[in-house]
Design an enzyme around this catalytic site. Sequence first.
Site, PDB file in Angstrom:
ATOM      1  N   PRO A 206       1.133  -0.989   0.172  1.00 16.88           N
ATOM      2  CG  PRO A 206      -0.907  -1.370   1.938  1.00 16.88           C
ATOM      3  CD  PRO A 206       0.792  -2.179   1.075  1.00 16.88           C
ATOM      4  N   GLY A 207       0.295   1.868  -0.743  1.00 16.32           N
ATOM      5  CA  GLY A 207       1.169   3.762  -0.349  1.00 16.32           C
ATOM      6  C   GLY A 207       1.829   3.856  -1.250  1.00 16.32           C
ATOM      7  CE  LYS A 210      -1.336  -1.638  -4.941  1.00 17.19           C
ATOM      8  NZ  LYS A 210      -0.311  -0.487  -3.523  1.00 17.19           N
ATOM      9  CB  THR A 211      -4.079   4.783  -6.692  1.00 18.24           C
ATOM     10  OG1 THR A 211      -4.350   3.836  -6.218  1.00 18.24           O
ATOM     11  CG2 THR A 211      -5.578   5.399  -7.317  1.00 18.24           C
ATOM     12  CD  GLU A 426      19.053 -10.661   1.863  1.00 18.01           C
ATOM     13  OE1 GLU A 426      19.347 -11.496   0.487  1.00 18.01           O
ATOM     14  OE2 GLU A 426      17.900 -10.866   2.427  1.00 18.01           O
ATOM     15  CG  HIS A 429      21.933 -15.145   0.943  1.00 18.21           C
ATOM     16  ND1 HIS A 429      21.440 -16.749   1.258  1.00 18.21           N
ATOM     17  CD2 HIS A 429      21.102 -14.812   1.500  1.00 18.21           C
ATOM     18  CE1 HIS A 429      20.642 -17.029   2.157  1.00 18.21           C
ATOM     19  NE2 HIS A 429      20.152 -15.891   2.530  1.00 18.21           N
ATOM     20  CG  ASP A 502      17.845 -17.854   4.157  1.00 20.07           C
ATOM     21  OD1 ASP A 502      16.704 -17.640   2.756  1.00 20.07           O
ATOM     22  OD2 ASP A 502      18.381 -17.379   4.764  1.00 20.07           O
TER      23      ASP A 502
HETATM   24  P1  ADP Z   1      -1.345   3.165  -3.542  1.00 15.55           P
HETATM   25  O1  ADP Z   1      -2.390   2.632  -4.747  1.00 15.55           O
HETATM   26  O2  ADP Z   1       0.218   1.864  -3.897  1.00 15.55           O
HETATM   27  O3  ADP Z   1      -1.905   2.427  -2.163  1.00 15.55           O
HETATM   28  P2  ADP Z   1      -1.257   6.030  -3.815  1.00 15.55           P
HETATM   29  O4  ADP Z   1      -0.824   5.441  -5.694  1.00 15.55           O
HETATM   30  O5  ADP Z   1      -2.653   5.609  -3.802  1.00 15.55           O
HETATM   31  O6  ADP Z   1      -0.839   4.586  -3.740  1.00 15.55           O
HETATM   32  O7  ADP Z   1      -0.483   6.509  -3.595  1.00 15.55           O
HETATM   33  C1  ADP Z   1      -0.933   7.435  -2.308  1.00 15.55           C
HETATM   34  C2  ADP Z   1      -0.323   8.668  -2.047  1.00 15.55           C
HETATM   35  O8  ADP Z   1       1.356   8.647  -2.256  1.00 15.55           O
HETATM   36  C3  ADP Z   1      -0.056   9.848  -3.900  1.00 15.55           C
HETATM   37  O9  ADP Z   1      -1.489  10.411  -3.599  1.00 15.55           O
HETATM   38  C4  ADP Z   1       1.395  10.387  -3.534  1.00 15.55           C
HETATM   39  O10 ADP Z   1       1.382  11.122  -2.638  1.00 15.55           O
HETATM   40  C5  ADP Z   1       2.127   9.703  -2.733  1.00 15.55           C
HETATM   41  N1  ADP Z   1       2.872   8.514  -3.408  1.00 15.55           N
HETATM   42  C6  ADP Z   1       3.537   7.712  -3.119  1.00 15.55           C
HETATM   43  N2  ADP Z   1       3.961   6.677  -3.521  1.00 15.55           N
HETATM   44  C7  ADP Z   1       4.432   7.891  -5.323  1.00 15.55           C
HETATM   45  C8  ADP Z   1       5.695   7.895  -5.915  1.00 15.55           C
HETATM   46  N3  ADP Z   1       6.216   6.491  -6.290  1.00 15.55           N
HETATM   47  N4  ADP Z   1       5.408   8.721  -6.293  1.00 15.55           N
HETATM   48  C9  ADP Z   1       5.094   9.945  -5.742  1.00 15.55           C
HETATM   49  N5  ADP Z   1       4.363  10.220  -5.099  1.00 15.55           N
HETATM   50  C10 ADP Z   1       3.961   8.799  -4.228  1.00 15.55           C
HETATM   51 ZN    ZN Z   2      18.102 -15.444   3.858  1.00 13.90          ZN
END
Ligand code: ADP
Ligand code: ZN
Length: 623
Positions: A206-207, A210-211, A426, A429, A502
Site C-alpha cells: 500500500p502507498g 499504484k493508483t 544478504e 548470500h 533459507d
Molecule cells: P497505492 O495505490 O499504491 O496504495 P497511491 O497511488 O494511492 O498508492 O499513493 C498514495 C499517495 O502517496 C499518492 O497520492 C502520492 O502522493 C504518494 N506517492 C506514493 N508513491 C509515490 C511515488 N512513487 N511518487 C510520488 N508520490 C507517491
Molecule cells: Zn536469507
Amino acid sequence: MADDNEMRNKKIKVGIIYFAIIMVVLLLVNYGMNSLKNKEVKYSEFKQMIRDGEVAEVQLSAGGIVSFKKIGDNVIEYNTVATEDLTTITAFLEENKVKVYDGYIQQNSLLLTILLQFGIPLVFLGVIWYFISKNMSRGMGDAMSFGKNNAKIYAENETGIKFADVAGVDEAKESLEEIVDLLHNPQKYVAIGAKMPKGALLVGPPGTGKTMLAKAVAGEAHVPFFSMSGSEFVQMFVGMGAARVRDLFKQAQEKAPCIIFIDEIDAIGRSRETSFTTNDEREQTLNQLLTEMDGFDSSKGVVILGATNRPEILDPALLRPGRFDRQVIVEIPDYLGRKAILEVHAKKVKMSSNVDLDAIAKSTPGASGADLANIINEGALLAVRKGRSAVEQWDLEEALDVVIAGKVKKDRVLSPAEKRSVAYHEVGHAFLGHVLPYADEVHKITIIPRTKGALGFTTLLPGEEKYLITREEMEDDICSLLGGRAAEEVMLGQVSTGASSDIERATETARRMVTVYGMTERFNMVGLESPSHSYLDGTPIKRCSPETEKDIDDEILSIITKQHERAIKILLENREKVNEIAQYLLEKETITGEEFMTIYNSSSVTTPAITQNETPENESEAE
Ligand code: ADP
Ligand code: ZN
C-alpha cells in the site's frame, strides 16, 4: 427480478426489526414518564390537601376515581380512589371552592391524553422510519434501480497526472509505457494484427503509488479514467457486485479508449479454492468480471489496470492470458527512489534553503511513497503551526518522527541494528553465490523490506537453463542459502530469525538429495520418497521404514552441517571483502550485480580458490 423481490423482502424484514425495537424503547420511555408524572395518594390525604387549599382542579370519573393537580404544579397528576359517594364529594369540593370538571370534559381530555401518549410517538416513529428507510435505500439504491445508476464509479476525463509526478518507480513506468502507446494509437497494433494486452496488474504494498501510476497512464495517454475499489463491488446483496461490474464496463466502453482501474482487486478476485467459506456474491462478481474481460474488444483501447498487494491470493483465472496477464511490480522505494519522491512532493511546498532531503531519504528505509508524501505534508503543517513562511529541516525531522513512529510499530521500518544484520545476511548470500563455482551469480541485492515478509533479498541469475542438476550444484546451492546466516555469525557474532526460509529451502534440497536423487553413500540409489501427485496436498509419499527415517534425518543433518561450515570458512577467509560490500549496501540499500562486481574486483583482498576439499565419489551417474 427474483433478486429484486428478495431484496425488497430483506428490506422489509430489517424494517420490522427496527420498528419493533423503537416501539419497545418508546413504550418503556412512556411508561417511565407516566410513573414520574402520576402519583397515587390516599383519599384522606386528598381531603387534607383540599382543606389546605393546595388543590387546583379536580376531575371526577366513573368508579370514584379522582384526579387532581396541585396549585403551581402542572406536571404531576395525583390520583386517588374516593371512599365516599359522588354527592358527598361534590358538596365537599364546592364547600372548599375547588373547580370540578364533569365527566364530559374528562372524556374529552382522556381522548387528548391518548392522542398525546400515542400520537406523538407515532409521528416521531414515522419520522425515524422515514430516515431509516431513506438511508437503507441509499445503501441499496442500485438494487432498487438495477443497473441503471451506479453512483460509485469514479470517473475523470483527464487525470492530469503524468509519469513525471510518480517518482522512483522507473521499472514500473517502463512497463506501463507500452500501454500508454497502445491507448494513444490502437490502430498501429490492429494494423499489424497484434493482440493487445487487456490488462495489467499493479502489484505492490500500500502507498507505493499504484493508483497514481494508473492515473498517470490515463494522463499520459489523455484518456478518461474510470476507477472503482474492489471492496465496493462486493456488497451485502448477491448480484449487486456483478451488476456494478457490468455497468462499469458499459460506461467505460462508451468512452473508449480509456483506463478502467480496479483497486484492491483481491477483494473480488480472492482465489475460490483457498477461501473457507463460499461467498456467492464475490464469486458472482468475479465471474462477471471475467466475462466482461473476455467479452470486450481490446482493439477499441480499453485497458484494465488492477491493483493488489497480495497477488498470491488471486484466483488463477484472473491471471490467465487475455486477462491480467502482465504484472507490474511496484516496490517500496530504495534510497534514490525515496529521494526522488521527496523531491517531487517538496516542489509543491515552500522549502527553506537549509532543507536536506537527502538526510530524510537516508533515514527512512522501508517508507512508502505515501509515507514520504505524508512527511512533507506534515512538515508543512508544522511550519504553519509555528508561523514560519517556509518549511525548515526541523519541521521535516519532526514530521518524520510523527509519520515513522507509527510505522515502526507495524514492523515496516528497520532499526539501524536490524538493517545491519539484514545487510550482512544478504551479502552473505550474494558473496557465496558469486564465489561458489556452481552457484548462481548476483543480480541485485536489497535490504528494503518487501511485501512477502522477507526483510531483504538477493536475486541470483541462473547462468543457463538447467535440465540436470549435479550434486556439486546442489551443494553449492545449499551453501549459498546458508550463507546468509553464516555471514551474520561470522561478521556480527549473532544469529537472528531472518534465516528461517533459507533453512527451510536448504533442508528441502538436502532431503531430496538423500531421498529422491540417490546422492548419498549410505542409501546408494534407493528411492526413499516419491514425489506426491499434484492433486494431493503436496507432501511426498514416504517409502521407507521408520528406522530408516532416522537415518535420513542423520544424512540431512550431515549435509547441512558440512555446507554451513563451508560457508563460514569462505566468509571468514573473505572478511574484509564481505565487510566492504556490506557497508556499501548499507549506504545504498540496493546494489546491482555490476556494483557488486566492481567492489569485489577493486578490493585488494584476494580470494583463495574455493573448492570442496573432498575427493569426489564415483557416483557421477546421471540422475
Ligand atoms: P497505492 O495505490 O499504491 O496504495 P497511491 O497511488 O494511492 O498508492 O499513493 C498514495 C499517495 O502517496 C499518492 O497520492 C502520492 O502522493 C504518494 N506517492 C506514493 N508513491 C509515490 C511515488 N512513487 N511518487 C510520488 N508520490 C507517491
Ligand atoms: Zn536469507
